[in-house]
Design an enzyme around this catalytic site. Structure first.
Site, PDB file in Angstrom:
ATOM      1  N   LYS A  82      53.622 104.997  69.398  1.00  7.71           N
ATOM      2  CA  LYS A  82      54.346 105.839  68.454  1.00  7.71           C
ATOM      3  C   LYS A  82      55.133 104.924  67.528  1.00  7.71           C
ATOM      4  CE  LYS A  82      57.007 109.923  67.881  1.00  7.71           C
ATOM      5  NZ  LYS A  82      55.937 110.296  66.935  1.00  7.71           N
ATOM      6  N   PHE A 123      55.341  98.337  75.534  1.00  9.87           N
ATOM      7  CA  PHE A 123      56.033  99.393  74.787  1.00  9.87           C
ATOM      8  C   PHE A 123      55.099 100.514  74.326  1.00  9.87           C
ATOM      9  CE2 PHE A 123      58.323  95.384  74.108  1.00  9.87           C
ATOM     10  CZ  PHE A 123      59.528  95.714  74.726  1.00  9.87           C
ATOM     11  N   ASP A 124      55.659 101.725  74.318  1.00  8.68           N
ATOM     12  CA  ASP A 124      54.923 102.891  73.797  1.00  8.68           C
ATOM     13  C   ASP A 124      55.435 103.293  72.421  1.00  8.68           C
ATOM     14  OD1 ASP A 124      53.637 103.085  76.273  1.00  8.68           O
ATOM     15  OD2 ASP A 124      55.297 104.290  77.080  1.00  8.68           O
ATOM     16  N   VAL A 125      56.704 102.938  72.144  1.00  5.72           N
ATOM     17  CA  VAL A 125      57.352 103.388  70.904  1.00  5.72           C
ATOM     18  C   VAL A 125      57.931 102.178  70.174  1.00  5.72           C
ATOM     19  CG1 VAL A 125      59.171 104.861  69.927  1.00  5.72           C
ATOM     20  CG2 VAL A 125      57.984 105.565  72.042  1.00  5.72           C
ATOM     21  N   ARG A 143      60.583 101.804  77.457  1.00  5.46           N
ATOM     22  CA  ARG A 143      59.286 101.465  76.853  1.00  5.46           C
ATOM     23  C   ARG A 143      59.336 101.583  75.320  1.00  5.46           C
ATOM     24  NH1 ARG A 143      55.215  99.976  79.624  1.00  5.46           N
ATOM     25  NH2 ARG A 143      53.708 100.742  78.090  1.00  5.46           N
TER      26      ARG A 143
END
Lengths: 323, 323
Positions: free
Chosen positions: A72, A21-23, A263
Site C-alpha cells: 500500500k 513492510f506492507d505500507v 509493517r
C-alpha cells in the site's frame, strides 16, 4: 541508536527491506531549509519524489514496483489548502498516477480527526474554519458541520459593529466547539478576532499543520503556521496539529487505514519531520532518501535527535532489489 | 529589593516623593490580565488614569497639581494605531486636558527611533509599514520615507502574479531597509508576504509594540503583537519593539525629551510592563497605582521579579501632599 542501513546497490538488503513492510508512507512536501542553506540560495523545493517541478527519474516506476508487490502506497502531505481530489490533480500534473484513497493531506487528516477521534457531541461540534476550500471539502466528506472558511461575508474589513458583536457574543454561533486553523490566503483581522472569541469560549483548538512557511516559486510564503500563531500568542494555548510530525496525523492515518504500524515504513528526506514522525509513531521502519535536505552527516552528528533505519541515495534505488 | 513605600495619607512622604522628580511618565494602557482573572470576567480595561470609559475621580486635578509644581507630565502608551494628535483627541474625550508634546505613543516612538537613533543611510532607509494611519502620520512628522501602511493597492487578495513578483523581487522596492509592524486592522496575506520578503533581504525588523491583544469592549482583540508574530515565526528573528517594556521606547523618549533619568518616575499599574519598564530604564523611581491589575500581594510574593519604589491606592492620593 543503531546505524542506518544503506540499501543502494545492495539487492539482497533491498529485497529484505521490501519484505518487511506492507505500507509505505511517502512524504510529499517541499522543505523548510536551515538558515545557512537558505543563504546559499539552494532550491527550497527539494524532496523525495520530485524537486520543484522536476519529477525524479524512476519515481513512477518505483511506486509501480511497490504496488505490483501488493504494497500500500500513501502520499502524506501537510498541504492544507487542497482536498484529496485537488491533490490528486497535482500528482497527475507531476506525472504520478495515483488513487484518491492513497492520498492523505492535512485537511483530510483534520476532518478524520474531528469525525473519528475527537467526536464531540452534537450540536456543539461545529467547526469555525480558517482556511480554503480544500478543508471545507474534506469536512463535508466526513459530514462535519462548519462555518467560516471561504464564506465571502467574512472577507471584509472589521467594523465597529463587529467589535461590539464579537464582544457581546451576538455574532458568534453557540454551536461552534472547534476552531480549525489551516492556510488561509484570505486571512484578515475579522477572522482572527472571531476565531479568538471562540477559543476564549472554550472551543477546541486544532491546526491542519504548523509549518511557518510555504515553499513556492523557489522562495517562501506564509504557511498554515502563520495563521495559527497569532491565536497561539493571544491565548497561550497550543493547537493539536494534524500534520507531520504531529502524532495526531499518524492517529488519523491509522483511523482511516487501520494498518499494522510494525509493517509500515515512513519514507522522507528530513530527520526532524519525516523520520521523527515515523519513529515517534512506532512504525516498523523509516527510510531516508538523500535527494532532499538531509545528508548522511546530519544523522552521524552526535547532536542528531533522529536517525533513520534505512537510507538510499535516491528513491529509485529501491528498484535495484528486483533486478 | 527594598520594600515599596506606601504614600497614601502620608503627606510628608508625598511631599518628599514629589520633590524627588521633575518628570512623571504615565502608563495609559488597558492591560492584559492573567488567565484566572479573565475567567472571572473582570473588566480588562482597568488602569492608572481611567477604567474603560470611566475617568477616575481626581485624575485631572492630580495632573494639574503636578503641572502647577512645574513637573513634566508624559502620557506613555503602546497604542500604535494613533498618532499623537489622534491620541490627544482620545484624552480630550476622556476629559483629560493635554498638550500634544506630553504624548508619547508607540507609533511616535517608532518614528523617533528610526530618525534619531537607527539613522540608516539614505536611500536604503525607506520603511515598509504594517499598520494604520497613525504610524504614517508620525513617520511623516520625522521625514521618514515609507511605503505600505494604508496604501489601498495592498488591500486585496494575493494573485499568482504576486507570488511570482515577490519571489523574483520585481514587486519589491530596493530602498526598503526597515519593516515596521504595528497594529493593522487591514492585515492580509499579501502584506505579510511582502514584509517577509523584505526581512529575508536583510531589512531591519521593528515592531511598535508586542502586545498580543488589544483590550476593547470589555474583551480582547488581536493587538500589534499579532501582526508581527507570523514574521517572527517565519524568520526566527525578533523585532526591536518600540513599546513598553522595551527599553528602545525609553531610549526614544529620552531621544525626544533629553530628561534626567534619575529625576524621572514611571507611574503604572503593572509590575511586568510599567514597573519593569521604569526599573530597567534606570529611572529614579517607580510608582505603582492599585486601581489596576496589580495588588500588594503580587510584589510581596517571593516570585515577584519587579517591585515598585512607591505605591498609592489611587493616583489622586498624591493630592494629599499639598493639603
Amino acid at each position: 541508536m543503531a546505524q542506518p542501513k544503506y540499501l543502494t546497490s545492495d539487492s539482497a538488503a533491498i529485497g529484505e527491506f521490501l519484505d518487511k513492510f506492507d505500507v509505505f508512507l511517502f512524504d510529499c512536501d517541499g522543505k523548510e531549509l536551515f538558515k545557512q542553506e537558505l543563504q546559499t540560495g539552494v532550491n527550497p523545493c527539494v524532496g523525495v519524489l520530485w524537486s520543484g517541478d522536476h519529477l525524479f527519474e524512476g519515481t513512477v516506476e518505483t511506486l509501480e514496483l511497490l504496488r505490483s508487490k501488493g504494497k500500500k502506497v500513501v502520499f502524506v502531505t501537510n498541504n492544507s489548502t487542497k482536498s484529496r481530489q485537488d491533490y490528486q490533480k497535482k500528482l497527475t500534473g507531476m506525472g504520478i498516477p495515483s488513487n484518491i484513497e492513497e492520498i492523505f493531506a492535512s485537511a483530510y487528516s483534520s476532518a478524520i480527526y474531528i469525525s473519528r477521534i475527537l467526536k464531540l457531541p452534537a450540536p456543539r461540534n461545529k467547526v469555525f474554519v480558517l482556511g480554503e476550500s480544500g478543508i471545507e471539502q474534506e469536512l463535508r466528506t466526513e459530514n462535519v458541520p462548519f462555518i467560516g472558511g471561504t464564506d465571502p461575508s467574512l472577507r471584509r474589513d472589521m467594523t465597529p459593529a463587529d467589535f461590539a458583536g464579537l464582544a457581546d457574543g451576538s455574532m458568534l454561533d453557540p454551536d461552534v466547539g472547534i476552531v480549525l486553523a489551516g492556510l488561509d490566503f484570505h486571512v484578515n483581522y475579522l477572522k482572527i478576532s472571531t476565531a479568538y472569541q471562540y477559543l476564549r469560549r472554550g472551543a477546541v483548538f486544532l491546526a491542519t499543520n504548523l509549518d511557518s512557511t510555504l515553499p513556492m516559486s523557489h522562495t517562501f510564503f506564509p504557511g498554515a503556521g502563520s495563521i495559527s500563531i497569532p491565536l497561539i500568542n493571544m491565548t497561550g494555548q497550543k493547537p493539536t496539529a494534524l500534520g507531520k510530525p504531529s502524532q495526531a496525523m499518524m492517529d488519523a492515518i491509522e483511523g482511516k487505514f487501520h494498518f499494522d504500524r510494525s509493517r509500515t515504513c515512513m519514507v522522507g528526506d528530513r530527520l526532524d519531520t519525516d523520520i521523527q514522525f515515523g519513529i515517534e509513531g512506532g512504525l516498523g521502519g523509516t527510510l531516508a532518501v538523500l535527494t532532499g535536505v538531509t545528508k548522511k552527516e546530519h544523522w552521524e552528528s552526535p547532536d542528531a535527535s533522529f536517525r533513520p533505519a534505512y537510507y538510499v541515495d535516491k528513491l529509485s534505488d529501491l528498484r535495484g532489489g528486483s533486478s
